[in-house]
Write a protein that holds these residues in place. Structure first.
Motif, PDB file in Angstrom:
ATOM      1  N   THR A 309      37.123 -39.807  18.581  1.00 15.29           N
ATOM      2  CA  THR A 309      35.702 -39.733  18.929  1.00 15.29           C
ATOM      3  C   THR A 309      35.091 -38.455  18.387  1.00 15.29           C
ATOM      4  OG1 THR A 309      36.068 -41.047  20.939  1.00 15.29           O
ATOM      5  CG2 THR A 309      34.058 -39.749  20.845  1.00 15.29           C
ATOM      6  N   PHE A 310      35.926 -37.422  18.231  1.00 17.96           N
ATOM      7  CA  PHE A 310      35.463 -36.164  17.632  1.00 17.96           C
ATOM      8  C   PHE A 310      34.680 -36.406  16.351  1.00 17.96           C
ATOM      9  CE2 PHE A 310      36.654 -33.263  14.136  1.00 17.96           C
ATOM     10  CZ  PHE A 310      35.890 -32.157  14.488  1.00 17.96           C
ATOM     11  N   LEU A 311      35.144 -37.339  15.523  1.00 23.03           N
ATOM     12  CA  LEU A 311      34.497 -37.607  14.242  1.00 23.03           C
ATOM     13  C   LEU A 311      33.269 -38.506  14.379  1.00 23.03           C
ATOM     14  CD1 LEU A 311      37.691 -38.199  12.073  1.00 23.03           C
ATOM     15  CD2 LEU A 311      36.151 -36.227  11.951  1.00 23.03           C
ATOM     16  N   ALA A 312      33.134 -39.191  15.501  1.00 25.45           N
ATOM     17  CA  ALA A 312      32.055 -40.170  15.663  1.00 25.45           C
ATOM     18  C   ALA A 312      30.910 -39.678  16.524  1.00 25.45           C
ATOM     19  CB  ALA A 312      32.626 -41.466  16.270  1.00 25.45           C
ATOM     20  N   ILE A 313      31.089 -38.563  17.199  1.00 31.63           N
ATOM     21  CA  ILE A 313      30.169 -38.199  18.278  1.00 31.63           C
ATOM     22  C   ILE A 313      29.004 -37.331  17.840  1.00 31.63           C
ATOM     23  CG2 ILE A 313      31.134 -35.990  19.087  1.00 31.63           C
ATOM     24  CD1 ILE A 313      31.147 -37.259  21.900  1.00 31.63           C
ATOM     25  N   GLY A 314      28.938 -36.980  16.576  1.00 29.66           N
ATOM     26  CA  GLY A 314      27.878 -36.099  16.100  1.00 29.66           C
ATOM     27  C   GLY A 314      26.502 -36.738  16.138  1.00 29.66           C
ATOM     28  N   PRO A 315      25.447 -35.946  15.923  1.00 28.50           N
ATOM     29  CA  PRO A 315      24.088 -36.512  15.868  1.00 28.50           C
ATOM     30  C   PRO A 315      23.905 -37.387  14.642  1.00 28.50           C
ATOM     31  CG  PRO A 315      24.075 -34.202  15.196  1.00 28.50           C
ATOM     32  CD  PRO A 315      25.461 -34.491  15.685  1.00 28.50           C
ATOM     33  N   LYS A 316      23.013 -38.373  14.759  1.00 28.51           N
ATOM     34  CA  LYS A 316      22.810 -39.322  13.658  1.00 28.51           C
ATOM     35  C   LYS A 316      21.340 -39.715  13.566  1.00 28.51           C
ATOM     36  CE  LYS A 316      27.457 -41.185  14.161  1.00 28.51           C
ATOM     37  NZ  LYS A 316      27.806 -40.173  15.178  1.00 28.51           N
TER      38      LYS A 316
END
Length: 858
Positions: A309-316
């Motif tokens: 999830t570390f790689l998926a949780i950023g702003p978008k």
């Protein structure tokens, strides 16, 4: 309907196209493009409408202002196909192509859109030479392997308690400085409790520590440190530190702020990892490549998936129209997070050109792009039987991963067969209505604008229905999902982009790692992306930066200032270490301890340096105004979570049970608007219905003297949904929605969850004072604090002493007793000190919460 799964099928490159595919394109696709499209969408015509060019493979995939013209393997997302069937667009504008031509385009896209049109490749040459990289490796401290230096000898041999103390004292003695005296025992205990578990010491802890301190301060500190490290609250405190760095939040942020209903799983994973003292190298590898790591059980496999999830949780930016641009920005954010969080290196600065300061050429950035672009990122709404349907405002979305264990979101509803069928019927009805609108079959008085509004409404309603259907299986039972990443089947290298522009591709760049950080470039197999190798290299004993960066973060959270003050930048533009030998010594010790965070915390917290006082010395300040050499302890304001948790702890209302999920998990996949999860009007309607049903409860409340009217209560429930003022859990479990953080956190400089925060800002503002005076949560906790004091102590003197002990960890001084008596006389002049009213002691307790001593660690 709008459908999207990021990274479905990679476009077939020129060298991979078979002769049969070339023939198919040249005989059935290219002639149609030239005849029907190039007149408006080619460079040679000089007329590029909508920013769309179809005269090259790359530009066809990139598309124009509305998105990609062709997405290999995906008809729904290929706007060119939607246009020629006259669905969302109408091309050619005056007639429809023959059905056999449409069928050819359908077949072409489904086979991967093979396209032999290859532009002449531009090669970008770097201004950073191999010699520049070798010199940086040889001369810059951060790129050289850490060495475990022997502790230096010192003149004042009686002061140090550990090697940490000797390194610090040696530096001070070199400058003719001396460390200040130790802090008083209650200050040391308060410091330990807040730093290790984020809570104030209890009266019993204060009493026991004082007794131990009298006989042996070293043993007293060691005993408390060991006890605190065993508490579950340690993981909650130190897990929150990590969540700052990895930009944890439960929504995308930006223009279309869409929720992440399963982000809480990663939060709990981090907290559990801290409590278990998981080796940090394993912790690192799980977050970068957990989906590729071996697992013995389904539970271990599920944990590895959640870690990514570390790689998926950023702003978008879900409002980004162009799929290729969105994918490039997503990978850029992942590279930036990975390199800065674990390596303290801003590699993403080389996206558009060679790094301006560090020896990182642009090719090194695209070597990492090749690694990260070969995975699919799952962050959005799981697909239902109707696909992944996004709302009208969301142009980019994604699915979720299914967990190998049964662990559904606690708020996901189970549907009966009748309820499930009703949802399906509603969905089919919306689909029929949407099809009618798309065919132009609207009412006689309706115009194009009305049809568009109807279309948008239907898409939003279908998105809501899809979200309900997606979380259950065919029998109506909740599925278990998580965010994260998964590897694609056929990895490929990335192409360098001139100035970072997606429509200006240059040469292919082989997958690899930043050269200046590697003594030897690891080999990546052709059929592997290299992400697992990257994770193992970052979390390895041989890496020069990972251990240093983490040790520095631990030091900063305990001492108040990092040995390297630029915690996220160990490059040329960062600050050099104040104690380089100490940093290396601790980094090597960290690795030797099997990467144990608790061991490192114990080493620092039991040092003499940690328990120094904050007393000011003029001559020392003139010699070292920033206190970089640590001649005294740094006075620190408590962070937002510690202030809130301390109030709850002191009032006795804190709930130590971990809540499962969060408000976002409860709301599901929805849009955040004005601090409300979902549609504000719908929320208001539900709140009114709830208030109507509970009229009797409200009437009883009004008889007890409640001041809030019915309308005020409804308004607070709707607009204050994310403030969570009534929550009694620890602050780490509060819902964190980007741009809508709870007031109790944001007013005290909570970390910006849209970026990597290694060091929080600390301010002292009027808003903070006003919050402590007027906020409903503060008033509630002050009243509970007063109730506890009155309940547990009977005489006024004992109550005053107890209140100070709870708030400050010490009894009041004589002057404070006099000041408290004067305050009571002024606040309630008609009552005596012994017969003061409840409101008076409430105000006294609130004044303790509002004091500087409560908010600061001395």
């Amino acid at each position: 309907m709008l459908l999207l799964t990021i990274g479905l099928m990679s476009p077939i490159r020129g060298e991979e196209i078979t002769p049969e595919q070339v023939k198919f394109f040249e005989t059935k696709i290219r002639p149609v493009l030239i005849r029907e499209c190039y007149g408006c969408h080619s460079n040679e015509s000089g007329n590029v409408r909508g920013g769309l060019r179809l005269d090259s493979r790359e530009l066809t995939h990139i598309g124009g202002g509305s998105g990609p013209a062709v997405v290999p393997g995906d008809l729904e997302e290929s706007l060119l196909y939607n246009a020629i069937i006259h669905e969302d667009f109408v091309m050619p504008p005056k007639r429809k192509l023959p059905q056999d031509v449409i069928d050819d385009f359908r077949e072409w896209i489904e086979m991967g859109a093979p396209d032999p049109r290859v532009n002449e490749t531009v090669e970008v040459r770097s201004s950073i030479s191999e010699e520049d990289i070798d010199q940086a490796k040889a001369n810059f401290w951060a790129y050289q392997p850490p060495i475990k230096h022997s502790a230096p000898s010192v003149k004042n041999t009686a002061w140090p308690r550990s090697d940490v103390d000797r390194f610090v004292l040696a530096k001070l003695e070199e400058e003719g400085l001396s460390p200040t005296e130790d802090a008083e025992s209650y200050k040391v205990l308060r410091r330990l409790c807040f730093d290790l578990v984020g809570l104030p010491p209890t009266p019993d802890q204060i009493e026991h520590f004082a007794e131990r301190w009298k006989s042996d301060p070293d043993a007293a500190v060691a005993y408390v440190v060991d006890r605190l490290l065993e508490m579950d609250q340690f993981g909650e405190r130190w897990g929150r530190h990590w969540l700052d760095v990895v930009r944890y939040a439960e929504s995308t942020g930006r223009e279309v702020n869409q929720t992440y209903p399963h982000a809480w799983r990663y939060r709990d994973f981090v907290i559990d990892s801290m409590n278990a003292d998981k080796p940090f190298d394993q912790f690192v590898q799980q977050q970068i490549a957990g989906d590729l790591m071996p697992a013995k059980t389904d539970e271990e496999w599920a944990e590895n998936l959640v870690a990514t999830t570390f790689l998926a949780i950023g702003p978008k930016n879900l409002n980004e129209q162009n799929r290729v641009q969105f994918a490039a920005d997503l990978v850029d954010e992942q590279i930036d997070a990975t390199t800065r969080v674990f390596l303290g290196a801003s590699v993403a600065c080389a996206r558009c050109h060679d790094h301006k300061f560090d020896a990182i050429p642009q090719t090194d950035y695209y070597a990492l792009v090749g690694i990260f672009s070969n995975m699919t990122t799952y962050f959005g709404n799981p697909p239902s039987e109707y696909g992944t349907i996004t709302n009208a405002q969301t142009r980019q979305s994604s699915s979720l991963m299914v967990l190998p264990v049964s662990d559904p979101n606690p708020y996901d509803k189970r549907y009966t067969a009748e309820e499930l069928q009703d949802l399906r019927d509603q969905m089919q009805e919306k689909q029929r209505e949407l099809l009618t609108v798309r065919r132009g079959a609207v009412g006689p008085n309706d115009n194009a604008a009305t049809a568009q509004r109807t279309r948008l409404r239907l898409l939003n309603e279908m998105s809501a229905l899809s979200a309900k259907l997606a979380v259950v299986d065919k029998n109506g039972n909740p599925r278990s999902y998580c965010m994260g990443v998964q590897e694609r089947k056929k990895p490929s290298d990335a192409r360098l982009l001139v100035r970072g522009e997606i429509d200006q591709p240059a040469q292919d760049v082989a997958r690899g790692f930043p050269q200046v950080l590697c003594s030897v470039q690891p080999e990546i197999e052709r059929d592997e992306s290299g992400r697992l190798e990257l994770a193992r290299w970052i979390g390895s004993d041989d890496n020069t930066l990972t251990a240093r960066v983490m040790v520095n973060r631990i030091w900063q959270n305990l001492i108040g200032r990092g040995i390297v003050s630029s915690a996220d930048d160990f490059g040329i533009t960062g600050q050099p270490p104040s104690h380089p030998e100490l940093l290396d010594h601790l980094a090597v010790q960290f690795v030797e301890s099997d990467w144990s965070i608790k061991t490192m915390v114990r080493t620092i917290a039991t040092s003499r340096v940690y328990r120094m006082g904050t007393a000011y010395d003029r001559s020392s300040h003139e010699a070292d105004p920033d206190n970089a050499l640590l001649w005294r302890a740094n006075p620190r304001r408590l962070d937002a979570e510690a202030i809130r948790d301390a109030m709850l702890s002191i009032s006795g209302e804190i709930d130590f049970e971990r809540p499962r999920g969060s408000e976002v998990a409860k709301a599901g996949f929805t849009r955040v608007t004005g601090g409300v999860l979902g549609n504000p009007r719908e929320k208001a309607r539900q709140a009114i219905q709830e208030a109507t049903r509970s009229r009797g409860t409200m009437r009883r409340g009004m008889q007890r003297g409640r001041r809030n009217s019915m309308s005020e209560d409804i308004l607070r429930k709707v607009t204050g949904q994310l403030d969570q003022e009534d929550a009694k859990c620890r602050s780490v479990y509060l819902t964190i929605v980007r741009d809508e953080e709870p007031r109790c956190l944001s007013v005290f400089d909570f970390a910006d969850s849209s970026t990597i925060i290694g060091t929080r800002e600390t301010s002292n503002t009027a808003n903070q004072a006003l919050y402590m005076m007027n906020n409903r949560f503060v008033i509630q906790q002050s009243e509970a604090f007063a109730d506890r004091v009155i309940r547990e102590r009977k005489t006024p003197n004992d109550q005053l002493q107890y209140a100070f002990l709870l708030a400050f960890g010490r009894p009041p001084t004589s002057s404070e007793r006099s000041a408290a008596a004067a305050f009571i006389r002024e606040f309630a002049p008609t009552t005596s000190y012994r017969s003061r009213g409840e409101d008076t002691i409430n105000a006294l307790c609130q004044s303790l919460f509002a004091s500087a001593e409560f908010r600061y660690l001395d």
